[in-house]
Design an enzyme around this catalytic site. Structure first.
Site, PDB file in Angstrom:
ATOM      1  N   ALA A 123       3.074   7.844   3.797  1.00  0.00           N
ATOM      2  CA  ALA A 123       3.823   6.619   4.080  1.00  0.00           C
ATOM      3  C   ALA A 123       3.480   5.548   3.062  1.00  0.00           C
ATOM      4  O   ALA A 123       2.530   5.674   2.290  1.00  0.00           O
ATOM      5  CB  ALA A 123       3.502   6.129   5.492  1.00  0.00           C
ATOM      6  N   GLN A 124       4.282   4.500   3.086  1.00  0.00           N
ATOM      7  CA  GLN A 124       3.956   3.307   2.326  1.00  0.00           C
ATOM      8  C   GLN A 124       4.291   2.096   3.176  1.00  0.00           C
ATOM      9  O   GLN A 124       5.086   2.165   4.114  1.00  0.00           O
ATOM     10  CB  GLN A 124       4.682   3.267   0.988  1.00  0.00           C
ATOM     11  CG  GLN A 124       6.185   3.321   1.028  1.00  0.00           C
ATOM     12  CD  GLN A 124       6.760   3.526  -0.374  1.00  0.00           C
ATOM     13  OE1 GLN A 124       6.425   4.494  -1.072  1.00  0.00           O
ATOM     14  NE2 GLN A 124       7.644   2.614  -0.792  1.00  0.00           N
TER      15      GLN A 124
ATOM     16  N   ALA B 173       0.498   5.597   0.427  1.00  0.00           N
ATOM     17  CA  ALA B 173      -0.334   6.777   0.692  1.00  0.00           C
ATOM     18  C   ALA B 173       0.538   8.013   0.600  1.00  0.00           C
ATOM     19  O   ALA B 173       1.716   7.954   0.256  1.00  0.00           O
ATOM     20  CB  ALA B 173      -0.997   6.658   2.059  1.00  0.00           C
ATOM     21  N   SER B 174      -0.053   9.160   0.929  1.00  0.00           N
ATOM     22  CA  SER B 174       0.662  10.428   0.760  1.00  0.00           C
ATOM     23  C   SER B 174       1.804  10.586   1.754  1.00  0.00           C
ATOM     24  O   SER B 174       2.832  11.191   1.434  1.00  0.00           O
ATOM     25  CB  SER B 174      -0.315  11.591   0.896  1.00  0.00           C
ATOM     26  OG  SER B 174      -0.976  11.529   2.149  1.00  0.00           O
TER      27      SER B 174
ATOM     28  N   LYS C 242       5.505   0.213   8.189  1.00  0.00           N
ATOM     29  CA  LYS C 242       4.907   1.466   7.731  1.00  0.00           C
ATOM     30  C   LYS C 242       6.008   2.515   7.757  1.00  0.00           C
ATOM     31  O   LYS C 242       6.462   2.936   8.830  1.00  0.00           O
ATOM     32  CB  LYS C 242       3.744   1.869   8.634  1.00  0.00           C
ATOM     33  CG  LYS C 242       3.015   3.122   8.170  1.00  0.00           C
ATOM     34  CD  LYS C 242       1.818   3.421   9.078  1.00  0.00           C
ATOM     35  CE  LYS C 242       1.092   4.690   8.649  1.00  0.00           C
ATOM     36  NZ  LYS C 242      -0.044   4.996   9.543  1.00  0.00           N
TER      37      LYS C 242
ATOM     38  N   ALA D 266       0.864  -1.188   0.000  1.00  0.00           N
ATOM     39  CA  ALA D 266       0.000   0.000   0.000  1.00  0.00           C
ATOM     40  C   ALA D 266       0.893   1.227   0.000  1.00  0.00           C
ATOM     41  O   ALA D 266       1.999   1.207   0.549  1.00  0.00           O
ATOM     42  CB  ALA D 266      -0.920   0.014   1.220  1.00  0.00           C
TER      43      ALA D 266
ATOM     44  N   ASP E 124     -11.593   6.884  12.427  1.00  0.00           N
ATOM     45  CA  ASP E 124     -11.894   6.598  11.019  1.00  0.00           C
ATOM     46  C   ASP E 124     -12.136   5.104  10.838  1.00  0.00           C
ATOM     47  O   ASP E 124     -11.378   4.408  10.131  1.00  0.00           O
ATOM     48  CB  ASP E 124     -10.725   7.061  10.143  1.00  0.00           C
ATOM     49  CG  ASP E 124     -11.116   7.163   8.663  1.00  0.00           C
ATOM     50  OD1 ASP E 124     -12.329   7.214   8.380  1.00  0.00           O
ATOM     51  OD2 ASP E 124     -10.218   7.190   7.809  1.00  0.00           O
TER      52      ASP E 124
END
Length: 561
Positions: free
Chosen positions: A142-143, A139-140, A158, A137, A293
């Site tokens: 982290a990956q 994201a903005s 992460k 995965a 979330d």
């Protein structure tokens, strides 16, 4: 003003990029109003105010979402925070902003490897028995990479994107200045409280970039569920974790979005919905630390109808008093006690909110609650009730405190997740036992005694410091340094009126003098040398007319206000 903002942010090119994106999506008028047009002209940029036709046809929420997507990771995160402000934005805006996906292309593993080596103190190939270079995965901020520990334990890494912090900090500085300009130059946008939203966003994003803080929160949540085998929080491996790296157990489960696989595995959807709701409600109303979330992407279904929660980057916190207020309000909604609901909402009113008539708010809430009176608990749609209640707040220009806006958003998200699993999911019935426990606990002898001891301690502390405070007061009085400030709003208004009256009188006297002087000059005849005096008199006449018109307009405006 904007030129100073750009200088403070030290990022002129970024400000130009923001203005260009706003113009492209049809927000050229906003660019003009906040002063960006002048900055672009100084920078030598061409201003193309007309948006492409296909973009101009988009509804405003969709256009704002596209703007945030084009502006990059920081603004996508901002949109996600705005999507939690259900008290400020109507449902169509919340739904559109909820579509913002925090996805980004994967960073080159060479840069990731260099940062991992720095954080681990050794090469990642040495620290781990296996490390996948392809992320599972991205994201903005982290990956995520999958790896295996030397003892054979499957984990995920992460990793914070290299060099992301300076970029984010520059955007945050610029956002803060833009929020100030919006409040000053766009009065119709003040009700959205741009400075408050940016301040809340800044704190949230800085916490989210600190992976060590996220690890500590995950451990606290795991400790709260230590006695519940139905809820799993991945264990943290502190030997390798830090500010830029989070190493935790790999969760081998069914993603929350994959309901078909959950059915094929023989999992009980109804039981999963109830257990998920119970877990999040426990976090909210009993622990005071909750996953803000809980969407399907952050939930996994495990064998035995268990659930695993991941990604504690966005969490909410509620004090004991706040949890009691929430329980009181929700219980008032369920039981039809409109007076209690109104009192709680008035207690939550922010200092920035405009003054309203409490009787009017109580009347509106009474009418709202009355339509749900005598409705069976199973037929209550608690999320819809909260949405309607928030609409009343928006109409009265009231807002929720930031911690409660996260709570309401998480509550609505949770009910949506429950209804995906079970169309007959009854959120009100699931919440009722938790609400009753919170209310009973608040009135228990132990809780009353605790509040009493706290109040007594405060009173004793005040009495103990009283002699010292009185001594300081007397010494200041003897030295003539005792000051008293009285702020009376009525006198301020009187002073403003007096100042306006003096200005009118001054202009009136000047106008009268011009009229008299003009009349004398216009009577001069004969010698051509006096022609200049006649011209001067004519100018004085026009000045007298202008002064008279100004005085009349000022009086007219004063009567209207």
């Amino acid at each position: 003003m904007l030129w100073q903002a750009i200088g403070a942010a030290r990022d002129l090119s970024r400000a130009n990029d923001i203005a260009a994106v706003l113009i492209r999506y049809g927000f050229g008028d906003l660019v003009r109003r906040i002063g960006m047009a002048g900055a672009l002209e100084k920078a030598g940029k061409a201003l193309h105010w007309r948006a492409p036709e296909e973009l101009a046809r988009l509804e405003p929420p969709a256009r704002v979402r596209r703007v945030l997507e084009d502006l990059g990771p920081t603004f996508v995160k901002l949109g996600q925070i705005l999507a939690t402000r259900v008290d400020l934005f109507p449902p169509e805006w919340i739904e559109e902003l909820g579509k913002l996906q925090d996805a980004a292309p994967a960073a080159d593993f060479a840069s990731i490897r260099a940062q991992l080596t720095e954080d681990l103190g050794e090469a990642p190939e040495t620290a781990f028995a296996r490390l996948d270079t392809d992320p599972i995965a991205a994201a903005s901020l982290a990956q995520v990479h999958r790896a295996t520990l030397p003892d054979g334990k499957e984990v995920v890494l992460k990793v914070r994107r290299p060099g992301i912090r300076p970029v984010v900090e520059a955007d945050l500085h610029l956002l803060a200045r833009l929020a100030e300009i919006l409040e000053a130059e766009a009065p119709d946008l003040r009700r959205y409280r741009p400075r408050e939203v940016v301040r809340e966003f800044t704190l949230s994003l800085r916490r989210e970039m600190d992976f060590a803080a996220e690890c500590r929160i995950a451990e606290r949540v795991a400790a709260n569920f230590a006695g519940s085998p139905d809820v799993v929080v991945p264990a943290i491996h502190w030997q390798w974790s830090g500010e830029r790296l989070n190493v935790q157990d790999f969760v081998e489960g069914i993603p929350g979005r994959d309901l078909a696989t959950a059915d094929a595995a023989g999992l009980d959807r109804k039981l999963l919905a109830r257990r998920g709701a119970a877990a999040v409600l426990k976090m909210m109303l009993e622990d005071g630390l909750f996953h803000a979330d809980p969407h399907p992407g952050n939930v996994f279904y495990l064998p035995g109808n268990r659930l695993a929660f991941i990604d504690f980057g966005m969490v909410g916190r509620l004090t004991e008093e706040r949890r009691y207020q929430v329980a009181l309000m929700l219980h008032g909604l369920v039981t039809g006690d409109s007076e209690t609901v109104a009192e709680v909402l008035l207690d939550w009113r922010s200092d920035a909110d405009r003054e309203i008539d409490p009787a009017r708010l109580r009347h509106e809430i009474d009418g709202f609650v009355d339509q749900y009176r005598n409705v069976p608990l199973r037929q209550l749609d608690l999320a819809a009730m909260l949405s309607d209640l928030l609409a009343i707040l928006r109409e009265n220009d009231l807002s929720l405190p930031p911690d409660l806006s996260l709570l309401v958003k998480a509550f609505i998200t949770l009910e949506g997740l429950g209804r995906q699993l079970d169309p007959d999911f009854d959120m009100a019935a699931e919440a009722a036992p938790f609400l009753e426990r919170v209310l009973l606990a608040h009135q228990s002898p132990a809780a009353i005694a605790k509040r009493g001891w706290r109040a007594a301690g405060g009173a004793l502390s005040l009495l103990a410091s009283l002699p010292q405070d009185l001594g300081q007061l007397m010494r200041a009085a003897r030295r003539g340094r005792l000051n008293m400030q009285v702020d009376i709003v009525a006198l301020d208004r009187f002073g403003e009126k007096l100042d306006r009256a003096a200005s009118r009188m001054t202009i009136g006297i000047v106008t009268a003098a011009l009229i008299i002087g003009t009349a004398i000059l216009m009577t001069v005849v004969g010698d051509p040398a006096f022609t200049g005096l006649r011209t001067l008199g004519l100018l004085g006449f026009f000045g007298a007319v202008a002064g008279g018109v100004w005085v009349l307009l000022s009086i007219w405006r004063g009567r209207r206000s």
